[in-house]
Design a protein around this motif. Structure first.
Motif, PDB file in Angstrom:
ATOM      1  N   GLY A   8      -3.577  10.754  19.338  1.00 36.70           N
ATOM      2  CA  GLY A   8      -2.186  10.706  20.039  1.00 36.70           C
ATOM      3  C   GLY A   8      -2.132  10.847  21.264  1.00 36.70           C
ATOM      4  O   GLY A   8      -1.183  11.103  21.878  1.00 36.70           O
ATOM      5  N   ALA A  10      -2.326   8.747  23.700  1.00 38.02           N
ATOM      6  CA  ALA A  10      -1.639   7.907  24.652  1.00 38.02           C
ATOM      7  C   ALA A  10       0.176   7.888  24.468  1.00 38.02           C
ATOM      8  O   ALA A  10       0.798   7.148  24.890  1.00 38.02           O
ATOM      9  CB  ALA A  10      -1.678   6.080  23.880  1.00 38.02           C
ATOM     10  N   ASP A  59      -5.969   4.402  13.600  1.00 41.82           N
ATOM     11  CA  ASP A  59      -4.757   5.136  12.728  1.00 41.82           C
ATOM     12  C   ASP A  59      -5.535   6.485  12.051  1.00 41.82           C
ATOM     13  O   ASP A  59      -6.612   6.284  11.432  1.00 41.82           O
ATOM     14  CB  ASP A  59      -4.480   4.189  11.652  1.00 41.82           C
ATOM     15  CG  ASP A  59      -3.334   4.838  10.849  1.00 41.82           C
ATOM     16  OD1 ASP A  59      -2.893   6.007  10.900  1.00 41.82           O
ATOM     17  OD2 ASP A  59      -2.439   3.991  10.359  1.00 41.82           O
ATOM     18  N   THR A  98       1.409   9.807   8.345  1.00 41.78           N
ATOM     19  CA  THR A  98       0.622  10.362   9.626  1.00 41.78           C
ATOM     20  C   THR A  98       0.683  11.690   9.647  1.00 41.78           C
ATOM     21  O   THR A  98      -0.633  12.129  10.188  1.00 41.78           O
ATOM     22  CB  THR A  98       1.425   9.774  10.982  1.00 41.78           C
ATOM     23  OG1 THR A  98       1.311   8.252  11.166  1.00 41.78           O
ATOM     24  CG2 THR A  98       0.523  10.313  12.377  1.00 41.78           C
ATOM     25  N   THR A 123       5.380  22.297  15.851  1.00 43.87           N
ATOM     26  CA  THR A 123       6.474  22.286  16.673  1.00 43.87           C
ATOM     27  C   THR A 123       7.232  23.410  16.214  1.00 43.87           C
ATOM     28  O   THR A 123       7.206  23.961  15.091  1.00 43.87           O
ATOM     29  CB  THR A 123       7.286  21.065  16.506  1.00 43.87           C
ATOM     30  OG1 THR A 123       8.716  21.055  16.658  1.00 43.87           O
ATOM     31  CG2 THR A 123       7.013  20.769  14.938  1.00 43.87           C
ATOM     32  N   GLN A 182       8.079  10.187  29.057  1.00 41.27           N
ATOM     33  CA  GLN A 182       8.523  10.633  27.803  1.00 41.27           C
ATOM     34  C   GLN A 182       9.321   9.382  27.034  1.00 41.27           C
ATOM     35  O   GLN A 182       9.927   8.754  27.984  1.00 41.27           O
ATOM     36  CB  GLN A 182       9.436  11.797  27.505  1.00 41.27           C
ATOM     37  CG  GLN A 182      10.025  12.337  26.160  1.00 41.27           C
ATOM     38  CD  GLN A 182      10.399  13.488  25.927  1.00 41.27           C
ATOM     39  OE1 GLN A 182      11.159  13.836  26.822  1.00 41.27           O
ATOM     40  NE2 GLN A 182      10.568  14.046  24.875  1.00 41.27           N
TER      41      GLN A 182
HETATM   42  P1  NAD Z   1       5.095  10.629  21.026  1.00 43.51           P
HETATM   43  O1  NAD Z   1       5.958  10.154  19.976  1.00 43.51           O
HETATM   44  O2  NAD Z   1       5.497  10.627  22.287  1.00 43.51           O
HETATM   45  O3  NAD Z   1       3.452  10.393  20.942  1.00 43.51           O
HETATM   46  C1  NAD Z   1       2.829  10.086  19.642  1.00 43.51           C
HETATM   47  C2  NAD Z   1       1.539   9.436  19.938  1.00 43.51           C
HETATM   48  O4  NAD Z   1       0.807   9.419  18.411  1.00 43.51           O
HETATM   49  C3  NAD Z   1       1.764   8.008  20.269  1.00 43.51           C
HETATM   50  O5  NAD Z   1       0.944   7.650  21.363  1.00 43.51           O
HETATM   51  C4  NAD Z   1       1.570   7.197  18.732  1.00 43.51           C
HETATM   52  O6  NAD Z   1       1.079   5.990  19.195  1.00 43.51           O
HETATM   53  C5  NAD Z   1       0.464   8.201  18.362  1.00 43.51           C
HETATM   54  N1  NAD Z   1       0.404   7.841  16.649  1.00 43.51           N
HETATM   55  C6  NAD Z   1       1.505   8.051  15.939  1.00 43.51           C
HETATM   56  N2  NAD Z   1       1.137   7.713  14.812  1.00 43.51           N
HETATM   57  C7  NAD Z   1      -0.454   7.598  14.926  1.00 43.51           C
HETATM   58  C8  NAD Z   1      -1.295   7.309  13.862  1.00 43.51           C
HETATM   59  N3  NAD Z   1      -1.117   7.369  12.495  1.00 43.51           N
HETATM   60  N4  NAD Z   1      -2.665   7.343  14.324  1.00 43.51           N
HETATM   61  C9  NAD Z   1      -2.936   7.500  15.514  1.00 43.51           C
HETATM   62  N5  NAD Z   1      -1.997   7.711  16.568  1.00 43.51           N
HETATM   63  C10 NAD Z   1      -0.637   7.687  16.116  1.00 43.51           C
HETATM   64  O7  NAD Z   1       4.908  12.201  20.644  1.00 43.51           O
HETATM   65  P2  NAD Z   1       4.831  13.487  21.463  1.00 43.51           P
HETATM   66  O8  NAD Z   1       6.305  13.843  21.901  1.00 43.51           O
HETATM   67  O9  NAD Z   1       4.121  13.512  22.658  1.00 43.51           O
HETATM   68  O10 NAD Z   1       4.574  14.616  20.650  1.00 43.51           O
HETATM   69  C11 NAD Z   1       3.130  14.888  20.478  1.00 43.51           C
HETATM   70  C12 NAD Z   1       2.989  15.875  19.350  1.00 43.51           C
HETATM   71  O11 NAD Z   1       3.585  17.195  19.879  1.00 43.51           O
HETATM   72  C13 NAD Z   1       3.380  15.630  18.054  1.00 43.51           C
HETATM   73  O12 NAD Z   1       2.468  16.153  17.061  1.00 43.51           O
HETATM   74  C14 NAD Z   1       4.834  16.450  17.907  1.00 43.51           C
HETATM   75  O13 NAD Z   1       5.243  16.829  16.566  1.00 43.51           O
HETATM   76  C15 NAD Z   1       4.529  17.679  19.013  1.00 43.51           C
HETATM   77  N6  NAD Z   1       5.389  18.140  19.610  1.00 43.51           N
HETATM   78  C16 NAD Z   1       6.432  17.448  20.193  1.00 43.51           C
HETATM   79  C17 NAD Z   1       7.482  17.836  21.157  1.00 43.51           C
HETATM   80  C18 NAD Z   1       8.364  17.416  21.997  1.00 43.51           C
HETATM   81  O14 NAD Z   1       9.434  18.103  22.233  1.00 43.51           O
HETATM   82  N7  NAD Z   1       8.120  16.146  22.233  1.00 43.51           N
HETATM   83  C19 NAD Z   1       7.539  19.603  20.852  1.00 43.51           C
HETATM   84  C20 NAD Z   1       6.845  20.355  20.299  1.00 43.51           C
HETATM   85  C21 NAD Z   1       5.676  19.644  19.441  1.00 43.51           C
END
Ligand code: NAD
Ligand code: DAU
Length: 335
Positions: A8, A10, A59, A98, A123, A182
């Motif tokens: 993840g 990217a 994936d 996922t 989270t 974001q």
């Molecule tokens: P995001 O949606 O911006 O990025 C998710 C990334 O995962 C993307 O690049 C996507 O292409 C990749 N992805 C999705 N499914 C996939 C798969 N099956 N195989 C490979 N790659 C896959 O998410 P984010 O906001 O950067 O969050 C990242 C992590 O942090 C997540 O696990 C989320 O649960 C956690 N998180 C996010 C927040 C927030 O506020 N954004 C807060 C706490 C925790």
């Protein structure tokens, strides 16, 4: 650690982590594994030193691909997830594939390969809503939407692998993260970019739900700190310590973008909308981490980044995002 796999990488927080890790550790090689869903974007990794970075499009739900990508790595840090609550309310199956099955594949590959550290990024939503006080790592889980339930499933599997197989699993639980890169479905970039375009800001319900805002680099540093200084079998909260009602956040954004409050459009509430998230991160702080970004500076910096980087978000908002936006907001706005 010489070679780490970042799944993840990217996405929003994952790409910040990749940039941070390559900048901080000159000997490190990072392998980013990403499926490039709608939320993944290689532009997020443009500025990294590509000599020490390998990108693998895969994936995490593909067990063979994960085993191949993780061969010879010292650690795996999993960011890959379907991450948006509203989308999980529309349709949750990708979230299960996922956030649960994908995590299981990572755990299995790590067990087979003997990977020395597995960090699962989770989270604060897994605790559910709290009226007063803040959740500690020892508190019970009470996830209340399909996204947070799938994240809880993934981390519980992780802990089960620690207890059953002695897998060196560490879990972090971060709060609402904001900053550059974001995807504009989340409230902060959605409201900033809508305000830039003089479009309404759809504020759910009474606007009094509270989120704790954590700057993305503070989150990335916290995850890295837990990876390097945390102990297997442990969970670490990562709080921003900036709790704000959504309506307060909205006014702050409008002030920063220089637009009036007439853009605020109260709309139908999110179903099952958790009222308040709050976590205590003394456990990670005791290991030497703390959030550095001041709230006002963080919002100013983030709004400026979106103003200065329309090349990044305009193509996103002009593409398939439009369909999602219509589906998500059309009926809400009538309510
Ligand atoms: P995001 O949606 O911006 O990025 C998710 C990334 O995962 C993307 O690049 C996507 O292409 C990749 N992805 C999705 N499914 C996939 C798969 N099956 N195989 C490979 N790659 C896959 O998410 P984010 O906001 O950067 O969050 C990242 C992590 O942090 C997540 O696990 C989320 O649960 C956690 N998180 C996010 C927040 C927030 O506020 N954004 C807060 C706490 C925790
Ligand atoms: O708490 C950590 C979580 O924060 C992460 O695990 C999730 O991946 C991340 O998406 C985020 O979840 P939230 O649901 O809290 O974030 P979101 O930006 O969707 O919403 C923040 C608050 O703003 C929430 O109370 C709902 C509200 N909101 C959101 C949107 C998209 C609105 O009022 N209007 C909106 O259009």
């Amino acid at each position: 650690m010489k070679r780490i796999v970042v799944t993840g990488g990217a996405g929003f927080i994952g790409s910040c982590y990749v940039r941070y890790a390559l900048k901080t550790y000159p000997e490190l090689h990072v392998i980013t594994v990403d499926k490039l869903t709608y939320a993944g974007n290689l532009d997020n990794l443009k500025e990294v030193d590509q000599k020490r970075h390998t990108f693998v499009k895969a994936d995490i739900a593909d067990a063979a691909a994960m085993e191949k990508a993780m061969e010879g790595c010292d650690a795996v840090v999993n960011f890959a997830a379907d991450s948006h609550v509203d989308r999980s309310i529309m349709e949750a199956s990708d979230f299960i594939a996922t956030n649960v099955r994908g995590v299981h594949n990572i755990l299995e590959a790590a067990k087979k390969l003997g990977t020395a550290r597995i960090l699962l990024v989770s989270t604060d939503e897994v605790y559910g809503s709290i009226e007063k006080g803040s959740f500690k790592e020892t508190d019970a889980l009470n996830p209340r939407n399909p996204y947070s339930a799938s994240k809880a499933g993934g981390e519980l599997l992780g802990m089960s692998y620690f207890h059953t197989f002695n897998s060196p699993v560490i879990v972090t639980r971060g709060s609402n993260t904001y900053g550059p890169f974001q995807y504009p479905e989340k409230v902060m970039p959605l409201f900033i970019t809508n305000a830039i375009d003089d479009q309404p800001l759809p504020l759910y319900g009474d606007g009094k739900n509270v989120r704790d805002w954590l700057f993305v680099e503070d989150h990335a540093r916290g995850i890295d700190h837990a990876l390097r200084h945390g102990a297997p079998g442990n969970i670490y909260n990562i709080a921003g310590e900036n709790e704000r009602e959504n309506v307060v956040l909205t006014h702050r954004i409008l002030k920063e973008v220089g637009k009036g409050t007439d853009l605020i459009k109260p709309v139908k509430d999110r179903v099952g909308h958790d009222r308040r998230y709050s976590i205590d991160s003394h456990k990670l702080k005791a290991l030497g981490w703390e959030p550095k970004m001041n709230w006002d500076e963080g919002v100013a910096l983030t709004a400026k980044w979106y103003k200065d980087n329309e090349w990044w978000w305009r193509p996103i908002k002009d593409g398939s995002f439009k369909e999602y936006y219509k589906r998500q907001y059309e009926d809400r706005e009538k309510a």
